[in-house]
Design a protein around this motif. Structure first.
Motif, PDB file in Angstrom:
ATOM      1  N   TRP A 149      -8.292 -10.740  -0.316  1.00 40.92           N
ATOM      2  CA  TRP A 149      -8.091  -9.669   0.671  1.00 40.92           C
ATOM      3  C   TRP A 149      -8.527  -8.331   0.084  1.00 40.92           C
ATOM      4  N   GLN A 197       0.859  -1.186   0.000  1.00 41.05           N
ATOM      5  CA  GLN A 197       0.000   0.000   0.000  1.00 41.05           C
ATOM      6  C   GLN A 197       0.890   1.229   0.000  1.00 41.05           C
ATOM      7  N   ASP A 203     -12.274  -7.887  -0.017  1.00 36.70           N
ATOM      8  CA  ASP A 203     -12.842  -7.641   1.312  1.00 36.70           C
ATOM      9  C   ASP A 203     -12.467  -6.290   1.911  1.00 36.70           C
ATOM     10  N   ASN A 204     -11.359  -5.689   1.462  1.00 40.24           N
ATOM     11  CA  ASN A 204     -10.817  -4.528   2.168  1.00 40.24           C
ATOM     12  C   ASN A 204     -10.610  -3.267   1.342  1.00 40.24           C
ATOM     13  N   TRP A 205     -10.746  -3.326   0.048  1.00 42.72           N
ATOM     14  CA  TRP A 205     -10.471  -2.158  -0.786  1.00 42.72           C
ATOM     15  C   TRP A 205     -11.755  -1.749  -1.493  1.00 42.72           C
ATOM     16  N   SER A 206     -12.253  -0.570  -1.174  1.00 38.94           N
ATOM     17  CA  SER A 206     -13.566  -0.186  -1.683  1.00 38.94           C
ATOM     18  C   SER A 206     -13.542   0.889  -2.762  1.00 38.94           C
TER      19      SER A 206
END
Length: 72
Positions: A52, A18, A55-58
């Protein structure tokens, strides 16, 4: 199967990285880590990385653009 580009190796292991703009990248485990990115997860399969991210990056909008839009 021989793959010439490590980014295309579906059997490979990838770091999940990231940057400061809250964007993510999959990075081949055998490549040197790029400056300016932090490790979110140790090397794992591309399927695990994509799960992942799902589930976690919108958003694809970098954080500095998102904060500018919120201020407008």
């Amino acid at each position: 199967m021989q793959v010439s580009n490590p980014f295309d190796d579906v059997q490979g292991q990838f770091y999940l990285l990231q940057n400061e703009q809250q964007q993510f990248s999959l990075w081949p485990a055998q490549c040197a880590l790029p400056a300016g990115w932090r490790v979110i997860s140790q090397p794992q399969s591309i399927d695990a990385c994509n799960a992942w991210l799902t589930d976690n990056w919108s958003t694809l909008i970098p954080s500095h653009y998102a904060s500018e839009k919120g201020a407008a």
